[in-house]
Design an enzyme around this catalytic site. Structure first.
Site: not given
Length: 474
Positions: A115, A117, A150, A153-154, A182-183, A237, A292, A319
């Site tokens: 990730d 991000h 990923d 995001d963030r 997943n993002h 992922h 989750r 992840h």
């Protein structure tokens, strides 16, 4: 393990390499770098396809050069490309991604990233310390690159991360593989920052931002779900969930959208591949519902059966935040890698990537890590191995016996994890928030607090527990 069914084995290094400090780089890497020194001129095989015009090629190279060598954050947090430029980039790279299979086969040597991000500073730090996917001063002539998803995001620089990676994909084609995380789904990144960043940073406001956001998400729906390295290491992922064979993954058609709310069996498999996690410790077996509320928890027995059934040795996934940036699970048959340091400004975790090289028909996996910018020291003490954390997990037990005589390597296929105690790496959470600057800073802090509040309701356990309050990646 699966290695008994094939000649090639996987060997895990117990000695990670830290950026700019460790002189003990494997001989294979030294050889690679000497080769790189003789191949810095443009490799004809790396030229874009002839169907691309000179204008398109020059534009892609300018984008790569700007982000790799000339980038600096701007006070107003604008972006140097327009929404139309980004849409054009997405349209150009899409055919390259569409023609890839759902499970991409990659040969070693390869670098595997977890990730990111939107933490662009970390990505540049990795490229500067361990080599970049570029043909003049980087090592793309020697290494393949694999990213496990990923990208958005963030963080504060999501546009930089995804734009650079797509431009590199357009330039170098199969040398660089981008898996879906997943993002990389509209239903997720519309709520966790990417859509908002497109709207805030691109000229034209909401309309232009949404235009670029839709173009990016269209590319995401075609991204491969897994990669097979050297026919012995499967990468994705999230995790395997209830999937039993690689063939099941390969049979999933693309594009894929709306999989989180679908009852279709293939859509559920996609959700499991992108959202699942290993159980909290090696002593927790089988499959279970995930906190989750998407995907599953899978135990070490599930991993080992999967490896044996598919004649592989190791599963690599991302992840989840892990303290050292990487961690071993299931007696060494699963590795978690997470590349964003000090995730969301409060974890204090290192970031890592995995370098896989083939030596004498063995795939050697070496973790390479960077500390958060606030924690870097000139010559830090060697970190403890994440192998040690197996003993610290509830129900976890170390395996007896090493597969090889060297104390710095582990033959996964034959021995499993060896209980080698090392000095613990001193990582501390410093609370430093690298989440924005200028006009957006205060708003981002408020939004991040809101995100964390939402995540706290569905916090997954980590294979290595930092603390119950720290593992909240969605």
């Amino acid at each position: 393990g699966g290695s008994s069914m094939g000649e090639r084995r996987v060997v895990l290094s117990l000695t990670p390499v830290q950026a700019n400090t460790d002189k003990r780089r494997p001989e294979a890497i030294t050889v690679g770098r000497s080769q790189l020194g003789r191949t810095r001129e443009l490799n004809p095989k790396l030229l874009p396809a002839q169907s691309r015009t000179n204008h398109d090629q020059n534009f892609t190279l300018r984008v790569i050069n700007r982000l790799l060598t000339q980038w600096a954050p701007t006070p107003r947090m604008g972006f140097f490309l327009s929404a139309n430029h980004l849409v054009s980039l997405c349209n150009q790279v899409l055919p390259h991604i569409q023609k890839e299979p759902t499970v991409v086969e990659i040969s070693a040597p390869v670098k595997v990233y977890g990730d990111i991000h939107g933490q662009f500073f970390d990505l540049l730090e990795f490229f500067g310390a361990f080599g970049a996917p570029e043909h003049r001063k980087g090592d793309i002539n020697v290494f393949n690159y694999l990213f496990l998803g990923d990208y958005v995001d963030r963080g504060s620089y999501q546009l930089e991360v995804i734009t650079l990676l797509l431009a590199l994909k357009l330039q170098y084609g199969p040398k660089l593989v981008l898996l879906r995380g997943n993002h990389e789904a509209a239903e997720t990144n519309s709520n966790y920052g990417f859509r908002e960043e497109c709207r805030e940073r691109l000229q034209g406001g909401v309309e232009a931002g949404d235009k670029a956001w839709r173009a990016f998400n269209n590319v995401f729906t075609y991204m491969p779900l897994a990669a097979l390295v050297g026919k012995k290491i499967l990468c994705m992922h999230g995790g395997i969930g209830s999937v039993e064979t690689i063939a099941e993954i390969a049979a999933i058609p693309r594009p894929i959208s709306g999989f989180m709310r679908s009852d279709d069996p293939k859509a559920k498999k996609v959700a499991e591949l992108l959202w699942s996690d290993p159980t909290q410790g090696d002593g927790e077996t089988g499959l279970a519902a995930s906190p989750r509320a998407v995907g599953l928890l899978f135990g070490p027995d599930v991993v080992q059966r999967f490896c044996k059934r598919n004649k592989i040795d190791v599963v690599i996934r991302a992840h989840q935040v892990v303290k050292y940036g990487y961690e071993y699970f299931a007696n060494g048959h699963l590795i978690t890698v997470f590349s964003a340091t000090n995730y969301v400004g409060r974890h204090g975790n290192a970031g890592a990537m995995l370098e896989i090289v083939e030596i004498n028909s063995e795939l050697h996996v070496t973790p390479k890590y960077i500390l958060p910018r606030e924690q870097r020291r000139p010559s830090p003490a060697p970190p403890s191995s994440p192998f040690d954390n197996v003993r610290g997990r509830p129900g976890g037990t170390p395996a007896a016996g090493m597969g090889m005589g060297s104390p710095d390597t582990l033959d996964v296929g034959r021995g499993g994890i060896g209980g080698i105690q090392k000095e613990e790496m001193k990582l501390r959470a410093d609370g430093a928030q690298r989440m924005g600057a200028g006009a957006r800073g205060r708003g981002r802090e408020e939004r991040d607090a809101r995100w964390r509040s939402i995540d706290d309701q569905k916090r997954p356990p980590s294979p290595m527990r930092i603390s119950r309050a720290e593992d909240d990646d969605r």
